[in-house]
Design an enzyme around this catalytic site. Structure first.
Site, PDB file in Angstrom:
ATOM      1  N   HIS A   1       0.837  -1.209   0.000  1.00 36.64           N
ATOM      2  CA  HIS A   1       0.000   0.000   0.000  1.00 36.64           C
ATOM      3  C   HIS A   1       0.873   1.260   0.000  1.00 36.64           C
ATOM      4  O   HIS A   1       0.588   2.224  -0.713  1.00 36.64           O
ATOM      5  CB  HIS A   1      -0.855   0.062   1.280  1.00 36.64           C
TER       6      HIS A   1
ATOM      7  N   LYS B   1      -1.050  -7.502  -7.229  1.00 35.07           N
ATOM      8  CA  LYS B   1      -1.350  -8.779  -6.564  1.00 35.07           C
ATOM      9  C   LYS B   1      -2.806  -9.173  -6.810  1.00 35.07           C
ATOM     10  O   LYS B   1      -3.127 -10.324  -7.016  1.00 35.07           O
ATOM     11  CB  LYS B   1      -1.086  -8.705  -5.062  1.00 35.07           C
TER      12      LYS B   1
END
Ligand code: PAF
Length: 297
Positions: free
Chosen positions: A38, A150
């Protein structure tokens, strides 16, 4: 100084001001329990846009019955510190009541692309994702939105939504950030016991094996899938949900490895469902030397 904004109306007012000032906005939507994956998105947003916004919202609409909505890890103070350290300008932290008030009844659904891969074992999941992301886009009005590779299918589905609904938002998927041993970073990795953590390495090991086999000239998807399954099945806590090889636009299974392929897998390690993937580009002329791995879209 990073601003923490916990209501939709205050976020909208702030965005109006920023737009008036001619500022470009980058958005990193997250469900919190932040990790380096993140934070790398926040840093990129900060680099390429004037104002980097990170949202933290554990979205009930994307969890199915019996999934981990209640136990999903949450630690706002920790997240606030990490977001600040990564250079976020605004942390948007709305409540469930604000996002889904009583009588809420509008949902966004991207068809076809959501019927495969994770869409099979998580019915309704992508409808929840696209709904909340459409709402976040409507509130924050970003110029660019950043997602992790991902969640490859998620990024493809969101790109399609933004395109189909003429949202005028650039959707970017950035490379997966991994632990030293190859495990893809995920907020759900905290669920893993020590033994399971060892077994979880089999996901990235299987993908590495597929890449190596393609590099050696293997072009049969069935053989690649079998080789990957064998690696994962050796692990006592692993149960395969799917191991698939699809094209990167329609997410359709392939008969032969050619062009750009997405090798994607989902595996239960104990009770924890983990996903990972790799995109491999193979020259259509089948020339081994032209093999190239694609890290980001
Ligand atoms: O990837 C996630 O964390 C979530 O699916 C997202 C995009 C923030 C939507 O809730």
């Amino acid at each position: 100084m990073m601003k923490v904004v916990d209501s939709i109306s205050r976020m909208s007012t702030l965005v109006k001001m920023l737009k008036k000032e001619g500022k470009s906005v980058g958005l990193v939507p997250t469900m919190g329990y932040l990790h380096e994956g993140h934070l790398s998105l926040v840093r990129t947003a900060k680099k390429h846009t004037d104002v980097a916004v990170i949202s933290i919202f554990v979205n009930p609409a994307q969890f199915g019955p019996g999934e981990d909505f209640d136990k999903y890890p949450r630690d706002f103070k920790r997240d606030e510190e990490l977001a600040r350290s990564a250079g976020a300008d605004i942390l948007f932290y709305p409540s469930v009541k604000d996002m889904y008030p009583k009588g809420y009844s509008t949902y966004v659904n991207v068809e076809a692309l959501t019927d495969t891969l994770c869409g099979v074992s998580r019915p309704g999941h992508f409808r929840g994702v696209t709904t909340v992301v459409a709402k976040l886009f409507g509130i924050v009005k970003p110029d660019v939105a950043y997602f992790g590779q991902k969640d490859a299918q998620q990024a493809i589905v969101i790109k399609k939504m933004a395109e189909d609904l003429n949202m005028g938002i650039e959707v970017k998927a950035l490379p997966t950030v991994r632990e030293q041993d190859g495990l893809a970073m995920s907020s759900r990795n905290v669920y893993l016991s020590n033994g399971e953590r060892q077994d979880a390495m089999s996901l990235s090991q299987a993908l590495a094996r597929a890449e190596a086999l393609v590099k050696q000239g293997e072009r049969d998807p069935g053989k690649l899938i079998k080789a990957m399954e064998e690696i994962i099945q050796k692990k006592p806590s692993a149960r395969i949900d799917y191991v698939s090889i699809v094209d990167t636009t329609g997410l359709k299974p392939m008969d032969k490895i050619t062009g750009e392929i997405l090798v994607a897998l989902a595996v239960f390690i104990g009770k924890t469902r983990l996903i990972d993937n790799v995109i491999i580009k193979v020259d259509s002329k089948d020339d081994k030397s032209k093999f190239a791995k694609k890290g980001a879209q």
